[in-house]
Design an enzyme around this catalytic site. Structure first.
Site, mmCIF file in Angstrom:
data_model
loop_
_atom_site.group_PDB
_atom_site.id
_atom_site.type_symbol
_atom_site.label_atom_id
_atom_site.label_comp_id
_atom_site.label_asym_id
_atom_site.label_seq_id
_atom_site.Cartn_x
_atom_site.Cartn_y
_atom_site.Cartn_z
ATOM 1 N N GLY A 14 39.390 21.106 29.387
ATOM 2 C CA GLY A 14 39.276 22.282 28.700
ATOM 3 C C GLY A 14 37.725 22.526 28.116
ATOM 4 N N ASN A 16 35.399 24.082 29.984
ATOM 5 C CA ASN A 16 34.918 25.717 29.856
ATOM 6 C C ASN A 16 35.577 26.506 28.823
ATOM 7 O OD1 ASN A 16 33.242 26.089 32.584
ATOM 8 N ND2 ASN A 16 34.661 24.680 33.157
ATOM 9 N N ILE A 90 48.499 27.065 41.557
ATOM 10 C CA ILE A 90 48.423 28.503 42.166
ATOM 11 C C ILE A 90 49.308 29.382 41.352
ATOM 12 C CG2 ILE A 90 48.939 29.590 44.420
ATOM 13 C CD1 ILE A 90 48.215 27.107 45.945
ATOM 14 N N ASN A 105 38.228 33.120 38.426
ATOM 15 C CA ASN A 105 38.613 31.654 38.449
ATOM 16 C C ASN A 105 37.165 30.963 38.588
ATOM 17 O OD1 ASN A 105 39.759 29.027 38.883
ATOM 18 N ND2 ASN A 105 39.375 29.264 41.025
ATOM 19 N N HIS A 107 35.154 27.573 40.374
ATOM 20 C CA HIS A 107 35.432 26.484 41.217
ATOM 21 C C HIS A 107 34.279 25.590 41.582
ATOM 22 C CE1 HIS A 107 37.570 24.747 44.597
ATOM 23 N NE2 HIS A 107 36.355 24.836 45.262
#
Ligand code: GRF
Length: 187
Positions: A14, A16, A90, A105, A107
């Site tokens: 967590g 981010n 997903i 999102n 990545h």
């Protein structure tokens, strides 16, 4: 400015989420984090939700139709924007459809390179010269929606997975807020 009610999905550390919480306390930042959803009750990131008194929901993705619960809470908290921040599941087409163009999102690679898991080990194996992160819209195909922001760094010969992760995350803390600002500034 009316901030967008936002839900952050997490599964683990967590960091981010922590960064976005800090940024969203600024009155000019376009989002308010109104809800956190985690598929993992042990996720360390839940501590940030608790600390900053942000409502959070735990979901069990093993239960059939669990996404009905997700959609119920997204409606309850009037969520209009979703950030996946280290969410390791997903999400269903049903959710993508109801939030078309409103889910992003982050990545840990320079997409379209290294979609999916274990990006750092694959990058090292491939002797990549550059690493980075990508913030992108979520579409039906894994890690394939349009890019919003991408940031790069140079991989040194001595870099191991741990260093790659550190370098990547440092950029993520810039890229995620930048992408959010970019999305809402153009509207
Ligand atoms: C990030 O590196 C992100 O790119 C990936 O998962 C990681 C999550 O880290 N999708 P954290 O939970 O935000 O610390």
């Amino acid at each position: 400015m009316v901030k967008k009610n936002t839900c952050i999905f997490i599964s683990g550390q967590g960091s981010n989420l922590k960064n976005l919480i800090a940024r969203s306390r600024d009155s000019s930042f376009p989002i308010k984090i109104s809800l956190v959803i985690s598929n993992n009750k042990e996720a360390f990131g839940l501590n940030y939700a608790k600390k900053f008194q942000i409502p959070y929901i735990l979901i069990n993705t093993k239960i059939k139709n669990y996404e009905n619960k997700v959609i119920f809470y997204l409606k309850k908290y009037k969520i209009s924007f979703i950030c996946l921040a280290g969410y390791m599941k997903i999400i269903s087409n049903k959710l993508i459809k109801s939030y078309q163009g409103k889910i992003i999102n982050i990545h840990p690679s320079l997409l379209p390179k290294f979609k999916g898991l274990n990006t750092f080990s694959r990058m090292l194996k491939n002797k990549e010269k550059k690493g980075g992160c990508t913030v992108h819209y979520v579409s039906k195909k894994l890690d394939s929606g349009n890019t919003i922001v991408q940031k790069k760094f140079t991989i040194n010969s001595k870099d191991d997975e741990k260093i790659l992760k550190k370098k990547t995350q440092k950029l993520e803390y810039l890229a995620f807020p930048e992408a959010i600002i970019k999305i809402f500034r153009k509207n």
